[in-house]
Design a protein around this motif. Structure first.
Motif, short mmCIF file in Angstrom:
data_model
loop_
_atom_site.label_atom_id
_atom_site.label_comp_id
_atom_site.label_asym_id
_atom_site.label_seq_id
_atom_site.Cartn_x
_atom_site.Cartn_y
_atom_site.Cartn_z
N GLN A 197 39.87 35.77 44.41
CA GLN A 197 39.45 37.07 43.73
C GLN A 197 39.09 38.06 44.59
N ASP A 198 39.75 38.89 44.12
CA ASP A 198 38.66 40.60 44.07
C ASP A 198 39.14 41.10 45.53
N GLU A 199 40.38 39.92 46.57
CA GLU A 199 40.94 40.44 47.06
C GLU A 199 41.78 40.56 46.97
N LEU A 212 44.15 28.56 38.83
CA LEU A 212 44.15 29.90 38.87
C LEU A 212 42.38 29.69 38.48
N THR A 213 41.36 30.57 39.18
CA THR A 213 39.92 30.21 39.30
C THR A 213 38.95 31.55 38.80
N ARG A 214 37.77 32.14 38.20
CA ARG A 214 37.24 32.30 38.82
C ARG A 214 35.35 32.20 38.01
N SER A 268 42.42 39.39 39.66
CA SER A 268 40.79 38.71 39.30
C SER A 268 40.29 37.62 38.95
N VAL A 269 41.54 36.98 40.17
CA VAL A 269 40.82 35.04 39.55
C VAL A 269 41.99 34.98 41.14
#
Lengths: 246, 246
Positions: A64-66, A81-83, A111-112
């Motif tokens: 995430q955010d990468e 797929l996680t947040r 986003s995930v």
DNA sequence: CGACTTGTTGACGCCTTTCAACGTTGGTGG
DNA sequence: CCACCAACGTTGAAAGGCGTCAACAAGTCG
């Protein structure tokens, strides 16, 4: 929990495939992937731009955010797929199965995060390359567009489930939708494999692990399902459908 | 609760606009709508294919499961997008504001119903016409594609909210996101208008009307917000941000 | 004004969570 | 082969957050 750019591919097995026996022509998931709209000629063009990439259980494909440096076709296996919320609460946004495309959102950053639930094989395309391909092939863009639109309606289904269904309905609905997804990719059986753990199911359904376990036990006691190692046998799908109240 | 095809437009005010003073050239929402990527020449082509359509409060633009015969740009007002469970439970999937595009999913049938929360003005395109336009204009397709992708990440935000946030966090998060959306379309103020009722907010956040009311009262007593008729004044946005825990 | 819709507040109850203990499985090494 | 351990799953008891039910207030329209 820090995730470096490219960290994902450090321990993964990369294979630039040439016109060998595992080229696009022989791809197992081609008929169900976005590539199904491409001609043989176009597939040949693609081969040079793609890499096979294998992950073992627990490895991260991207975080995430990468920065989103690539997109992927899932060839084999299942990903989560996680947040994450800053305080550690986790929401599983979905599970990716063979034929699924990762990176549809195609934002600057992912986003995930995507993690392998078992051994996973993917087909990787660099972001720039992929952008160029879609630019040149309108029918691929249309295919991708159709896929995102479909994903959006799935997300809406999930919003309805998360907002307005009880724990038992959530679990019943989850088992049925998983059965349907497996059916669509050819794995058709009354016994549904559960590649994810209870915690993953809980985080997907907005429940705790204990509640998921209790609901599965309840369905088992009611002979609606039969819990088996690594999966569930659906004994009374009709009753599940009624519970799911879709 | 039955919704006939076209029922939506029976009581609505339709206006085939010609090259008059309310043509695409003068469109208030053009810079923030999908049409922003079109040239003036292309806009002229569009004008003949679009109709203005006005709804009054409570009127339905289209209903769930109704054949999707058209897509819409929202020009003015706010709509509620809802999905219904057979037993009457309701989930509000979102609220459409000026500049938003309705019908992105573009399935055979609408997956949600869209109802006007006040007077609403829209720009209508027939499904066939619109499909032809996007076919002919790749940059419009790309713009639509970008929009769906954005919608998908918004849907993921909402899934996280529904699955893993407390009632107070949900309400705080909702007020902030509404403020941001209004800001993006030019209506920038510490006082956030609430075009929807408490029940709509509840159905959007996966809560009951009483809980929404209680959380708003609690935030009011804590001087984080000030409840005003038809809206909310954000007194301590920083505290709300902390509560929202994004 | 009176009926109706919408919103607020309180008391109570229940479903899910929390906390905790226990059972099961699989891998490791003595 | 089996003891040991960690990860995962199950089950029970208790607590709490949110829903339910109900009464009341406020605004709206005839």
């Amino acid at each position: 929990m820090l995730v470096d750019t490219g960290a994902c591919e450090r321990n993964a097995h990369v294979c630039h495939h040439r016109r060998s026996d595992n080229g696009c022509g022989d791809c197992k998931v081609r008929p169900i992937s976005v590539c199904s709209v491409l001609s043989l000629v176009e597939l040949e063009q693609l081969e040079g731009l793609s890499q096979h990439l294998t992950l073992d259980k627990g490895q991260t494909l991207f975080g995430q955010d990468e920065p989103a440096s690539a997109v992927f076709n899932v060839i084999e296996g299942c990903l989560r797929l996680t947040r994450l919320l800053p305080d550690g609460r986790r929401q599983v946004m979905g599970f990716a199965l063979p034929g699924d495309f990762l990176g549809l959102a195609l934002q600057e950053r992912h986003s995930v995060s995507a993690e392998a639930l078992g051994q996973v094989k993917t087909c990787r395309f660099g972001r720039e390359d992929f952008a160029a391909i879609t630019e040149a092939k309108p029918h691929l863009l249309k295919s991708l567009h159709a896929r995102v639109r479909y994903e959006l309606t799935l997300a809406q289904d999930q919003m309805l489930l998360l907002g307005r269904r009880t724990a038992e309905e959530k679990v019943a609905s989850f088992l049925l939708s998983l059965r349907d997804r497996f059916a669509r990719i050819g794995h058709n059986s009354v016994t549904v494999e559960l590649p994810m753990g209870r915690q993953d199911m809980a985080d997907y359904l907005g429940l705790t692990i204990e509640t998921v376990s209790r609901m599965l036990s309840r369905l088992d006691r009611a002979h609606s399902i039969l819990l088996v190692p690594g999966g569930v046998r659906l004994l009374d799908a009709a009753r599940l459908e009624r519970l799911a109240a879709s």
